[in-house]
Scaffold this motif. Sequence first.
Motif, PDB file in Angstrom:
ATOM      1  N   LYS A  49       0.835  -1.210   0.000  1.00 41.58           N
ATOM      2  CA  LYS A  49       0.000   0.000   0.000  1.00 41.58           C
ATOM      3  C   LYS A  49       0.865   1.253   0.000  1.00 41.58           C
ATOM      4  CE  LYS A  49      -4.415  -1.283   2.039  1.00 41.58           C
ATOM      5  NZ  LYS A  49      -5.236  -1.189   3.250  1.00 41.58           N
ATOM      6  N   ALA A  52       2.177   1.694  -3.482  1.00 39.85           N
ATOM      7  CA  ALA A  52       1.116   2.122  -4.400  1.00 39.85           C
ATOM      8  C   ALA A  52       0.592   3.521  -4.080  1.00 39.85           C
ATOM      9  CB  ALA A  52      -0.039   1.124  -4.367  1.00 39.85           C
ATOM     10  N   ALA A  54      -1.282   4.431  -1.443  1.00 42.36           N
ATOM     11  CA  ALA A  54      -2.486   4.523  -0.619  1.00 42.36           C
ATOM     12  C   ALA A  54      -2.132   4.972   0.790  1.00 42.36           C
ATOM     13  CB  ALA A  54      -3.206   3.174  -0.583  1.00 42.36           C
ATOM     14  N   PRO A  74      -2.065   8.056  -5.216  1.00 41.19           N
ATOM     15  CA  PRO A  74      -2.081   6.720  -5.813  1.00 41.19           C
ATOM     16  C   PRO A  74      -2.386   6.731  -7.313  1.00 41.19           C
ATOM     17  CG  PRO A  74      -3.884   7.012  -4.232  1.00 41.19           C
ATOM     18  CD  PRO A  74      -2.959   8.150  -4.049  1.00 41.19           C
ATOM     19  N   ASP A  75      -3.210   7.665  -7.766  1.00 39.60           N
ATOM     20  CA  ASP A  75      -3.498   7.665  -9.208  1.00 39.60           C
ATOM     21  C   ASP A  75      -2.277   8.106 -10.007  1.00 39.60           C
ATOM     22  OD1 ASP A  75      -4.168  10.073  -7.849  1.00 39.60           O
ATOM     23  OD2 ASP A  75      -5.040  10.877  -9.672  1.00 39.60           O
ATOM     24  N   ALA A  78       0.028   5.151 -10.152  1.00 42.69           N
ATOM     25  CA  ALA A  78      -0.475   4.180 -11.122  1.00 42.69           C
ATOM     26  C   ALA A  78      -0.087   4.604 -12.532  1.00 42.69           C
ATOM     27  CB  ALA A  78      -1.990   4.054 -10.994  1.00 42.69           C
ATOM     28  N   ARG A  79      -0.185   5.900 -12.817  1.00 41.06           N
ATOM     29  CA  ARG A  79       0.162   6.371 -14.159  1.00 41.06           C
ATOM     30  C   ARG A  79       1.665   6.280 -14.430  1.00 41.06           C
ATOM     31  NH1 ARG A  79      -4.093  10.115 -13.008  1.00 41.06           N
ATOM     32  NH2 ARG A  79      -2.605  11.640 -12.250  1.00 41.06           N
ATOM     33  N   HIS A  84      -1.378  -2.107  -8.957  1.00 47.49           N
ATOM     34  CA  HIS A  84      -1.573  -2.752  -7.673  1.00 47.49           C
ATOM     35  C   HIS A  84      -2.830  -3.608  -7.726  1.00 47.49           C
ATOM     36  CE1 HIS A  84      -2.250  -2.263  -3.062  1.00 47.49           C
ATOM     37  NE2 HIS A  84      -1.802  -3.446  -3.385  1.00 47.49           N
ATOM     38  N   PRO A  86      -5.007  -5.163  -5.255  1.00 46.55           N
ATOM     39  CA  PRO A  86      -5.088  -5.112  -3.798  1.00 46.55           C
ATOM     40  C   PRO A  86      -5.659  -6.403  -3.216  1.00 46.55           C
ATOM     41  CG  PRO A  86      -6.813  -3.785  -4.770  1.00 46.55           C
ATOM     42  CD  PRO A  86      -6.002  -4.316  -5.903  1.00 46.55           C
ATOM     43  N   GLU A  90     -11.088  -6.049  -4.909  1.00 43.24           N
ATOM     44  CA  GLU A  90     -11.518  -4.659  -5.137  1.00 43.24           C
ATOM     45  C   GLU A  90     -11.885  -4.363  -6.583  1.00 43.24           C
ATOM     46  OE1 GLU A  90     -11.784  -2.470  -2.650  1.00 43.24           O
ATOM     47  OE2 GLU A  90     -10.786  -3.592  -1.066  1.00 43.24           O
TER      48      GLU A  90
ATOM     49  N   ASN B 173     -16.006   1.913  -6.222  1.00 46.10           N
ATOM     50  CA  ASN B 173     -14.828   1.544  -5.433  1.00 46.10           C
ATOM     51  C   ASN B 173     -13.755   2.598  -5.645  1.00 46.10           C
ATOM     52  OD1 ASN B 173     -12.624   0.383  -4.196  1.00 46.10           O
ATOM     53  ND2 ASN B 173     -13.246  -1.687  -4.764  1.00 46.10           N
ATOM     54  N   LEU B 175     -11.005   3.558  -3.978  1.00 43.26           N
ATOM     55  CA  LEU B 175      -9.581   3.245  -3.882  1.00 43.26           C
ATOM     56  C   LEU B 175      -9.119   2.494  -5.124  1.00 43.26           C
ATOM     57  CD1 LEU B 175      -7.097   3.483  -2.157  1.00 43.26           C
ATOM     58  CD2 LEU B 175      -7.680   1.314  -1.079  1.00 43.26           C
ATOM     59  N   ALA B 176      -9.944   1.540  -5.572  1.00 41.80           N
ATOM     60  CA  ALA B 176      -9.561   0.779  -6.761  1.00 41.80           C
ATOM     61  C   ALA B 176      -9.457   1.713  -7.967  1.00 41.80           C
ATOM     62  CB  ALA B 176     -10.574  -0.325  -7.031  1.00 41.80           C
ATOM     63  N   ALA B 177     -10.323   2.713  -8.030  1.00 46.66           N
ATOM     64  CA  ALA B 177     -10.250   3.669  -9.135  1.00 46.66           C
ATOM     65  C   ALA B 177      -8.923   4.432  -9.085  1.00 46.66           C
ATOM     66  CB  ALA B 177     -11.432   4.630  -9.084  1.00 46.66           C
ATOM     67  N   TYR B 178      -8.513   4.818  -7.887  1.00 48.03           N
ATOM     68  CA  TYR B 178      -7.196   5.448  -7.741  1.00 48.03           C
ATOM     69  C   TYR B 178      -6.110   4.534  -8.286  1.00 48.03           C
ATOM     70  CZ  TYR B 178      -8.184   9.531  -4.806  1.00 48.03           C
ATOM     71  OH  TYR B 178      -8.591  10.745  -4.334  1.00 48.03           O
ATOM     72  N   TYR B 179      -6.193   3.232  -7.918  1.00 47.85           N
ATOM     73  CA  TYR B 179      -5.171   2.280  -8.351  1.00 47.85           C
ATOM     74  C   TYR B 179      -5.148   2.136  -9.869  1.00 47.85           C
ATOM     75  CZ  TYR B 179      -4.485   0.615  -3.543  1.00 47.85           C
ATOM     76  OH  TYR B 179      -4.181   0.523  -2.214  1.00 47.85           O
ATOM     77  N   MET B 180      -6.249   2.460 -10.537  1.00 46.47           N
ATOM     78  CA  MET B 180      -6.280   2.372 -11.997  1.00 46.47           C
ATOM     79  C   MET B 180      -5.712   3.632 -12.642  1.00 46.47           C
ATOM     80  SD  MET B 180      -7.552  -0.541 -12.461  1.00 46.47           S
ATOM     81  CE  MET B 180      -7.021  -1.103 -10.863  1.00 46.47           C
ATOM     82  N   GLY B 181      -5.292   4.583 -11.818  1.00 50.27           N
ATOM     83  CA  GLY B 181      -4.767   5.818 -12.378  1.00 50.27           C
ATOM     84  C   GLY B 181      -5.845   6.834 -12.709  1.00 50.27           C
ATOM     85  N   VAL B 182      -7.054   6.628 -12.172  1.00 44.28           N
ATOM     86  CA  VAL B 182      -8.143   7.575 -12.432  1.00 44.28           C
ATOM     87  C   VAL B 182      -7.975   8.779 -11.494  1.00 44.28           C
ATOM     88  CG1 VAL B 182     -10.635   7.898 -12.292  1.00 44.28           C
ATOM     89  CG2 VAL B 182      -9.702   5.731 -13.098  1.00 44.28           C
TER      90      VAL B 182
END
Lengths: 256, 289
Positions: A49, A52, A54, A74-75, A78-79, A84, A86, A90, B173, B175-182
């Motif tokens: 986490k 990533a 978070a 975190p976004d 990711a870019r 990640h 999780p 999720e 979701n 947090l998951a959206a954050y993890y996708m780079g959104v």
Amino acid sequence: MTSAILDVANIETHYGPIAALRGISLAVEEGKITTILGSNGAGKTTVLKTIAGALDPTRGQVRLQGQEIQGMAPDAIARKGIAHVPEGREIFPFLSVGQNLMMGAYARSDRSAMAADLDRVLSYFPRLVELRTRAAGTLSGGEQQMVAIGRALMSRPRVLLLDEPSLGLSPRLVKEVLDVIVRINRDDKLSVLLVEQNVAQALQIAHYGYVMELGRVVMADTCDQLRTKADIQEFYLGMRADDAGPNRRWKKKTWR
Amino acid sequence: MHSLISVIVSGVAVGCVYALIALGFTLIYKATEVVNFAQGELLMIGAFVAYSFIVLWGWGYWAAIAATMIVVAVIGFLIDAVILRRIIGQPQFSVVMLTIGLGFVLRAVGTMIWGTSSLVLPTPFAGAINVGGVVVSSTTLSMMVGAVFLCGAVGMFFGLTRVGVAMQAASQNQLAAYYMGVPVKLLFSLVWAISGGIAAIAGVLIAPVTLVDSNLGFLGLKAFAAAVLGGFGSVPGALVGGVLIGLLEQLSSWYVTADMKDIAAYVALLAVLFVRPQGLLGSVGRKKV
């Protein structure tokens, strides 16, 4: 450690006043599978986490190809190319499987390559082909895990973080999921950081392993070496050279 | 008989506008879990801004609508990005109080700029059309067509475009959206912008019926009742609830007394909530942690 694509140096992460990570350093080599082992509460998930984004570390650096990324949103991370998966999958429950997968490619704009990647992900998880239009929340746990991994792959990551992909799956599905991870690593030279409760399986597929206890790294070695260490065998693999046989049974009875 | 039908038609038309406002409530709630009690005031600002464009600056009706939509969308965006972002994570109670306070501020600003007297918003919709023996005024028709068109556009945006699907994903979701780079925060502000734009159109559509003054904001409360009636957080529920409330209002003033009009919405809301606490189309326990 010159070939490390992801380099974690001395990170400390806190949940409020509680220190979850007390100075963790580890490296993910380019094109290798690196695994983090440890019992519950050791801080494995916290490491992922923190990488990533978070969670923000209070100290230490996380470097992706030499560039510091700790403390970024975190976004944004990711870019930069860290995907990640999780713990607990999720997925987006009310989106279709296809939409879930395409969400992984949200930050990309190369449409033709995205379509090719989608085909490739579906070839890794052929079961998802017929489920493409189903709402992802209606899938079984194993299928959801496939969606979560496939979704992460759709971003064409440089490093894939996997948090307990085998959690709650049947032994056969565990093998299926881990086989795909091995395949992806071998075919695409994708660097993977894998956190896994299933130590025996993790040691089999990973190249390098770290053992964590209470927020610290207590052991680091190649997985071939780790497999032979007595502590690992005893604590994680359930083996014990000297406890087999009648000798132990007898010992157990002595205090009665 | 024909007069009953025309009562129904006008009820549906007003209901369509309620549905639009309720849709704005629902979109913001689904995305950010904030109940925006200033939604009605955004509508009021929309009507005022449209008045300025058309009457004070002499713009054409359609250009004025487009400009109004953009202005109010920007206001919605800024409310989220500048003000609400700062207190997200605080207790829900403070967020609710903040949006109520914002409503008061917007109403005061409206009064300061445009005064307290009721203004008339001129529209190009004149005359009436005879549909199968029922005479429907163009204004009524414009409300229905405008609402249906806007709902369709919003539905297509959320279902088919990349950003729209990402907004759904972020609401399901975060947090998951954050993890996708959104860029989740930006998308949430955009949802506010969309809701603001919808409220602006709702204001322009209903202005010929109600006149434009600072009390227009109270329509937000009726639309809130509509959203709760349909099941708060459900988009189809908001639309059905809006139309139902509009219809009930007109029918009750037709059958009972004209004074019934203003309380019909709340009586219906109470009755439904006694029987179905989750609202007509709401679902129980759907929210995931």
